[in-house]
Scaffold this motif. Structure first.
Motif, mmCIF file in Angstrom:
data_model
loop_
_atom_site.group_PDB
_atom_site.id
_atom_site.type_symbol
_atom_site.label_atom_id
_atom_site.label_comp_id
_atom_site.label_asym_id
_atom_site.label_seq_id
_atom_site.Cartn_x
_atom_site.Cartn_y
_atom_site.Cartn_z
ATOM 1 N N SER A 94 8.472 72.831 12.911
ATOM 2 C CA SER A 94 9.768 72.973 12.239
ATOM 3 C C SER A 94 10.105 71.714 11.459
ATOM 4 O O SER A 94 10.537 71.782 10.307
ATOM 5 C CB SER A 94 10.871 73.270 13.257
ATOM 6 N N VAL A 95 9.903 70.564 12.071
ATOM 7 C CA VAL A 95 10.163 69.295 11.376
ATOM 8 C C VAL A 95 9.275 69.186 10.148
ATOM 9 O O VAL A 95 9.741 68.842 9.056
ATOM 10 C CB VAL A 95 9.949 68.097 12.322
ATOM 11 N N LEU A 96 8.013 69.488 10.307
ATOM 12 C CA LEU A 96 7.080 69.376 9.192
ATOM 13 C C LEU A 96 7.436 70.342 8.060
ATOM 14 O O LEU A 96 7.465 69.945 6.883
ATOM 15 C CB LEU A 96 5.657 69.627 9.689
ATOM 16 N N LEU A 97 7.740 71.589 8.394
ATOM 17 C CA LEU A 97 8.116 72.562 7.362
ATOM 18 C C LEU A 97 9.378 72.134 6.616
ATOM 19 O O LEU A 97 9.440 72.199 5.385
ATOM 20 C CB LEU A 97 8.334 73.942 7.982
ATOM 21 N N VAL A 98 10.390 71.703 7.349
ATOM 22 C CA VAL A 98 11.642 71.290 6.716
ATOM 23 C C VAL A 98 11.420 70.057 5.845
ATOM 24 O O VAL A 98 11.943 69.968 4.733
ATOM 25 C CB VAL A 98 12.742 71.053 7.778
ATOM 26 N N ALA A 99 10.622 69.115 6.312
ATOM 27 C CA ALA A 99 10.335 67.907 5.523
ATOM 28 C C ALA A 99 9.613 68.258 4.227
ATOM 29 O O ALA A 99 9.948 67.739 3.155
ATOM 30 C CB ALA A 99 9.498 66.928 6.349
ATOM 31 N N ILE A 100 8.647 69.153 4.298
ATOM 32 C CA ILE A 100 7.877 69.532 3.112
ATOM 33 C C ILE A 100 8.728 70.332 2.137
ATOM 34 O O ILE A 100 8.671 70.118 0.922
ATOM 35 C CB ILE A 100 6.602 70.307 3.521
ATOM 36 N N VAL A 101 9.547 71.252 2.650
ATOM 37 C CA VAL A 101 10.348 72.116 1.781
ATOM 38 C C VAL A 101 11.521 71.366 1.166
ATOM 39 O O VAL A 101 11.755 71.431 -0.035
ATOM 40 C CB VAL A 101 10.836 73.367 2.550
ATOM 41 N N PHE A 102 12.284 70.633 1.978
ATOM 42 C CA PHE A 102 13.513 70.007 1.486
ATOM 43 C C PHE A 102 13.299 68.613 0.906
ATOM 44 O O PHE A 102 14.047 68.193 0.022
ATOM 45 C CB PHE A 102 14.567 69.953 2.594
ATOM 46 N N LYS A 103 12.351 67.857 1.426
ATOM 47 C CA LYS A 103 12.090 66.488 0.965
ATOM 48 C C LYS A 103 13.377 65.676 0.831
ATOM 49 O O LYS A 103 13.558 64.939 -0.131
ATOM 50 C CB LYS A 103 11.318 66.491 -0.351
ATOM 51 N N SER A 104 14.260 65.831 1.788
ATOM 52 C CA SER A 104 15.556 65.165 1.734
ATOM 53 C C SER A 104 15.597 63.998 2.708
ATOM 54 O O SER A 104 15.297 64.163 3.891
ATOM 55 C CB SER A 104 16.664 66.154 2.091
ATOM 56 N N PRO A 105 16.007 62.835 2.231
ATOM 57 C CA PRO A 105 16.139 61.692 3.137
ATOM 58 C C PRO A 105 17.367 61.811 4.043
ATOM 59 O O PRO A 105 17.505 61.059 4.993
ATOM 60 C CB PRO A 105 16.280 60.502 2.183
ATOM 61 N N GLY A 106 18.248 62.770 3.787
ATOM 62 C CA GLY A 106 19.475 62.897 4.557
ATOM 63 C C GLY A 106 19.402 63.855 5.732
ATOM 64 O O GLY A 106 20.372 63.983 6.474
ATOM 65 N N VAL A 107 18.277 64.522 5.938
ATOM 66 C CA VAL A 107 18.159 65.482 7.033
ATOM 67 C C VAL A 107 18.042 64.732 8.356
ATOM 68 O O VAL A 107 17.288 63.776 8.474
ATOM 69 C CB VAL A 107 16.933 66.401 6.839
ATOM 70 N N ASP A 108 18.793 65.183 9.357
ATOM 71 C CA ASP A 108 18.637 64.659 10.711
ATOM 72 C C ASP A 108 17.634 65.574 11.410
ATOM 73 O O ASP A 108 17.969 66.665 11.854
ATOM 74 C CB ASP A 108 19.983 64.643 11.443
ATOM 75 N N TYR A 109 16.407 65.121 11.491
ATOM 76 C CA TYR A 109 15.331 65.955 12.025
ATOM 77 C C TYR A 109 15.465 66.186 13.527
ATOM 78 O O TYR A 109 14.876 67.117 14.062
ATOM 79 C CB TYR A 109 13.965 65.358 11.665
ATOM 80 N N ARG A 110 16.258 65.383 14.198
ATOM 81 C CA ARG A 110 16.509 65.632 15.623
ATOM 82 C C ARG A 110 17.249 66.951 15.802
ATOM 83 O O ARG A 110 16.969 67.707 16.725
ATOM 84 C CB ARG A 110 17.318 64.485 16.237
ATOM 85 N N THR A 111 18.195 67.235 14.902
ATOM 86 C CA THR A 111 18.934 68.500 15.019
ATOM 87 C C THR A 111 18.076 69.689 14.579
ATOM 88 O O THR A 111 18.294 70.800 15.055
ATOM 89 C CB THR A 111 20.261 68.459 14.231
ATOM 90 N N VAL A 112 17.110 69.446 13.705
ATOM 91 C CA VAL A 112 16.152 70.509 13.353
ATOM 92 C C VAL A 112 15.374 70.905 14.615
ATOM 93 O O VAL A 112 15.173 72.096 14.883
ATOM 94 C CB VAL A 112 15.198 70.056 12.228
ATOM 95 N N ILE A 113 14.975 69.916 15.396
ATOM 96 C CA ILE A 113 14.248 70.191 16.644
ATOM 97 C C ILE A 113 15.128 70.984 17.605
ATOM 98 O O ILE A 113 14.686 71.969 18.201
ATOM 99 C CB ILE A 113 13.759 68.881 17.288
ATOM 100 N N VAL A 114 16.394 70.580 17.739
ATOM 101 C CA VAL A 114 17.317 71.311 18.617
ATOM 102 C C VAL A 114 17.418 72.770 18.169
ATOM 103 O O VAL A 114 17.309 73.695 18.982
ATOM 104 C CB VAL A 114 18.710 70.645 18.643
ATOM 105 N N GLY A 115 17.621 72.984 16.876
ATOM 106 C CA GLY A 115 17.730 74.346 16.357
ATOM 107 C C GLY A 115 16.455 75.147 16.549
ATOM 108 O O GLY A 115 16.507 76.343 16.850
ATOM 109 N N ALA A 116 15.313 74.501 16.398
ATOM 110 C CA ALA A 116 14.036 75.202 16.556
ATOM 111 C C ALA A 116 13.787 75.604 18.004
ATOM 112 O O ALA A 116 13.112 76.603 18.267
ATOM 113 C CB ALA A 116 12.894 74.326 16.055
ATOM 114 N N LEU A 117 14.348 74.862 18.952
ATOM 115 C CA LEU A 117 14.124 75.165 20.364
ATOM 116 C C LEU A 117 15.198 76.075 20.962
ATOM 117 O O LEU A 117 14.973 76.678 22.011
ATOM 118 C CB LEU A 117 14.027 73.862 21.163
#
Length: 179
Positions: A30-53
């Motif tokens: 999930s982190v990798l997909l979001v990083a590749i798709v959005f390429k945003s320095p403002g994303v909090d990837y910790r919350t992406v992990i929470v949402g993915a789980l």
């Protein structure tokens, strides 16, 4: 009731007595997909992990429900947007949760089961079997091994061997996404 995908799916269902939750697969990819798709320095990837789980927790309720539907992810997004009006920083941090939930749906193959993915639009009854990530131990183990391998690669790709970058990720969830 709709059946989850079988042998042709990455998360094929089998027998409930062989259960094992898939966590690393969803968190890392999930982190990798979001990083590749959005390429945003403002994303909090910790919350992406929470949402993915989050959808994995539905295994405790006996089967796929709201969190395995696109409506569930959109509802979380709508609630988040309403609850964080005039709080841009908090909103930006929390947006990773519904984004991670949607990434989970893609990685889970939930979109292949109309009744679950489009609940309640395709009917109000929930599926009567276990969520696929808890239902098939062999596939779960393979996905976890793939998740670990991709995680090792992503660790290097994001430069997390650098203590400064690693601390920034732990402190505010940010990652440097290579071009």
């Amino acid at each position: 009731m709709a059946r989850w995908p079988t042998a042709t799916s990455a998360v094929a269902s089998s027998s409930p007595e062989r259960s094992g939750a898939v966590l690393i697969w969803f968190a890392v990819l999930s982190v990798l997909l979001v990083a590749i798709v959005f390429k945003s320095p403002g994303v909090d990837y910790r919350t992406v992990i929470v949402g993915a789980l989050l959808p994995v927790a539905e295994g405790l309720t006996g089967g796929p429900k709201v969190l395995h539907s696109v409506v569930g992810a959109v509802a979380v997004l709508a609630i988040l947007m309403l609850a964080t009006r005039k709080r841009r920083l908090l909103r930006r941090r929390l947006l990773g949760i519904p984004i991670g939930m949607m990434a989970h749906l893609v990685l889970d193959g939930a979109f292949t089961v109309t009744a679950a993915f489009w609940w309640p639009l395709a009917g109000t009854a929930f599926a009567d079997q276990q969520i696929p990530e808890w239902d098939h131990l062999a596939v779960s183990l393979v996905l976890e091994v793939i998740g670990i391998a991709v995680g090792v690669w992503a660790w290097r790709w994001f430069g997390l061997d650098d203590p400064v970058r690693r601390q920034r990720f732990f402190a505010d969830g940010r990652l440097d996404v290579p071009e």
